[in-house]
Write a protein that holds these residues in place. Sequence first.
Motif, short mmCIF file in Angstrom:
data_model
loop_
_atom_site.label_atom_id
_atom_site.label_comp_id
_atom_site.label_asym_id
_atom_site.label_seq_id
_atom_site.Cartn_x
_atom_site.Cartn_y
_atom_site.Cartn_z
N SER A 144 32.78 39.08 26.82
CA SER A 144 33.63 38.12 27.33
C SER A 144 33.15 37.40 28.69
O SER A 144 32.02 37.72 29.10
N ASN A 145 33.99 36.38 29.06
CA ASN A 145 33.58 35.82 30.25
C ASN A 145 34.13 36.56 31.61
O ASN A 145 35.31 37.00 31.46
N MET A 146 33.51 36.36 32.81
CA MET A 146 34.17 36.50 34.06
C MET A 146 34.15 35.20 34.57
O MET A 146 33.43 34.56 34.72
N ILE A 179 38.71 35.11 43.73
CA ILE A 179 39.50 35.87 42.92
C ILE A 179 39.00 35.86 41.51
O ILE A 179 38.57 34.86 40.86
N VAL A 180 38.82 37.12 40.98
CA VAL A 180 38.17 37.53 39.85
C VAL A 180 39.04 37.62 38.78
O VAL A 180 40.00 38.27 39.05
N VAL A 181 38.67 36.80 37.48
CA VAL A 181 39.70 36.94 36.34
C VAL A 181 38.69 37.62 35.25
O VAL A 181 37.58 37.28 34.93
N ASP A 182 39.23 38.72 34.85
CA ASP A 182 38.54 39.46 33.83
C ASP A 182 37.21 40.09 34.05
O ASP A 182 36.26 39.44 33.98
N PRO A 183 37.09 41.17 34.58
CA PRO A 183 36.12 41.87 35.03
C PRO A 183 34.82 42.47 34.16
O PRO A 183 34.31 43.55 34.22
N LEU A 184 34.93 41.84 32.71
CA LEU A 184 34.06 42.32 31.76
C LEU A 184 34.40 43.86 31.21
O LEU A 184 35.51 44.32 31.70
N THR A 185 33.31 44.35 30.42
CA THR A 185 33.72 45.54 29.79
C THR A 185 33.48 46.76 30.51
O THR A 185 33.94 47.77 30.68
N THR A 186 32.20 46.61 31.38
CA THR A 186 31.58 47.89 32.03
C THR A 186 31.59 47.55 33.52
O THR A 186 31.16 46.32 33.97
N LYS A 187 31.34 48.68 34.37
CA LYS A 187 30.93 48.31 35.57
C LYS A 187 29.47 47.95 35.73
O LYS A 187 29.28 47.04 36.66
N GLU A 188 28.47 48.01 35.01
CA GLU A 188 27.25 47.53 35.05
C GLU A 188 27.14 46.03 34.86
O GLU A 188 26.46 45.41 35.61
N MET A 245 43.71 40.63 35.71
CA MET A 245 43.19 41.20 34.20
C MET A 245 44.27 40.47 33.33
O MET A 245 45.31 40.85 33.20
N THR A 246 43.82 39.71 32.36
CA THR A 246 44.63 38.87 31.62
C THR A 246 45.16 39.67 30.53
O THR A 246 46.29 39.22 30.02
N HIS A 247 44.58 40.70 30.21
CA HIS A 247 45.27 41.53 28.94
C HIS A 247 44.79 42.82 28.91
O HIS A 247 43.74 43.23 29.43
N SER A 248 45.19 43.80 27.91
CA SER A 248 45.04 44.95 27.82
C SER A 248 43.77 45.73 27.12
O SER A 248 43.77 46.83 26.67
#
Length: 662
Positions: A138-140, A150-159, A182-185
């Motif tokens: 996905s995109n950040m 303001i961060v929108v959707d912080p990707l899949t993983t911490k790394e 976080m736009t969705h679950s």
Amino acid sequence: MRGPNLKRTLLMLTVVSGLSACDSGTKSTEPPHASLSEAGPASQYTIEHNRQVAEALPLDRQTDFDQANQGLIARDEVLEIKDESGRVIWNMQDYAFIQGEAPDTVNPSLWRQAKLNNLHGLYEVTEGIYQLRGYDLSNMTLIEGESGWIVVDPLTTKETAEAALAFARKHLGEKPITGLIMTHSHVDHFGGALAVLDPETQGDVPVVAPEHFMAEATSENILAGPTMKRRAVYMYGRDLPKSSYGHVDTGLGKAPAFGTVGIVPPNVLISKTGETHTIDGVEFQFQYTPNSEAPAELTFYLPKQNAFCGAELLSRNMHNLYTLRGAKVRDALAWSAYIEEARQLFNQADIYFASHHWPIWGQASIDRFLRGQRDTYKYIHDQTLRLAYKGHTPNEISDMIRLPESLALEFSNRGYYGTTSHNSKAVYQAYFGWYDANPANLNPLPPAAASKKYVEAIGGSEVVFQKAQAAFKKGEYRWAVELLNHLVFAGGGDKAKDLLSQAYTQLGYQAESGPWRDVYLSAALELKQGVGKDLISLAAAKDLLKHAPVEKFFDAMAAQLNGPEAEGENISLNVHFSDLKQSYQLWIENAVLHHRPLNEIGEADATMHISHDLFLDVILGTAKLKDLLFSDQLSLEGSQLDVVTFFSLLDKSGEPFAIVEP
């Protein structure tokens, strides 16, 4: 009370270690087949099929490439991301082979989408809005506030989130995080949240999500996790080499990242369309879109920039109404209606951006895009029902339905991720369920038993193989697969498996959908190599799972109770979580495992006092036996034998199950 019986009890506890909280965001070691030699060449029929695709579509249209390149600030040509142990979890160089004209072994339409998804880096969407693309599936998005990002959707993983943020700060400057949306679950839109904010120190930083976000984000796949996890290996081509003979793209992005997954609980919940919130001086107008692409989802509009964020309500491909890893079907009619609502609400927007893919500029272009997405889902919905009204079955409908040219020639509506075929089946399932009304399908023989009788009726294994071979030589791969699948399930041997693998390979080479390609090629690989060891570990998702309701894990334990073996057993067990100050009773009755909360610990065959943290470690398989035996976080009262019996009745997840063989 400690001793040999307690040791056995603790070992029994690990039976629930196969639960899964997400289908793609957990840690994995190197795929077992990553270094396999390349598969066979494309047949003349596949070459011709792909040539016809190329001739039917305007593949040289440059608009998407111009938009995907617009606003590029910087690009890390290497873009290799490692976890703390040094294991590579993301490497865009794996996809360096995707350039030039499509090879014979890849559908040229999918190849075009893969080239677009290869374009990665830090982009300026417009003044004050930036995107990091190609750092994950996905995109950040970064939106500049009065004092920070303001961060929108912080990707899949911490790394991957840490790497994306570091790259942005290198080129845009250091600023604090002043908001998180976080736009969705789905995990690829929140799993890297701990790289953005620390819940212990975030203070009053607003964290925005749709209503019911935490329940959906933490609970998805816990009950169905072991099965979903196995099927996701096929859907995302985890074990395939990244090459023109293997995995090239998911259509939605390159692939899911496998690393450390966490979550930051929201403190602002969006529960209705029209809500307006100001975050760090930036006004957001929200649209609430539950049960569309995700059970909990939102979109938003930024009046200052005249920009609309479509989250994953919209994508530059046809999305899934049913996802091949297995999930509840999505509501096509509601999804289409939400898109129309967004088109009306935000019709003044002259910038569109989203959680996947690249932006669109210009009101007319955005309007055309939204109309196309809206009508793609509604067309599939309406035409599936129309054909069902006439008595057509799911398999018939999926083979009949085609998008009209006005939709099909727009690349954003193409089946790179979802397809008209399996999406129409999803619509049918949503209304009518699995039964197609033909009594022959009400109680059919199971696959292996039916296959043996089919092979016998046709004339035996050699006759079936010859017919399949003839079909293969004529390029009738779907029919060859049907015959060979019966032969393999009837015990047809290596010869049948090899030809079935070849047929799957050709279907993979022809597929326009990234997941279909991965599914076919994964099946072909498994027929040759056998079932690979499942190396996905849930330990990396502990920061997510600790927010899941305890009851969900008890539900999953109930689904693992071996009913036949539990017949006649009546056992009760109290579980007290000392740190949560919560107590539950579990009991087996009529071969069913029940659970209920307790206000106070009552009578039971045994009572276990355990910390929630240790409970998670046991579930995740990270707690060592010696740590458990001497842990102050665990004590046991009552019948140790009953506890051992209780947990011995739960099936262990075991090795990955077979899919393409009986």
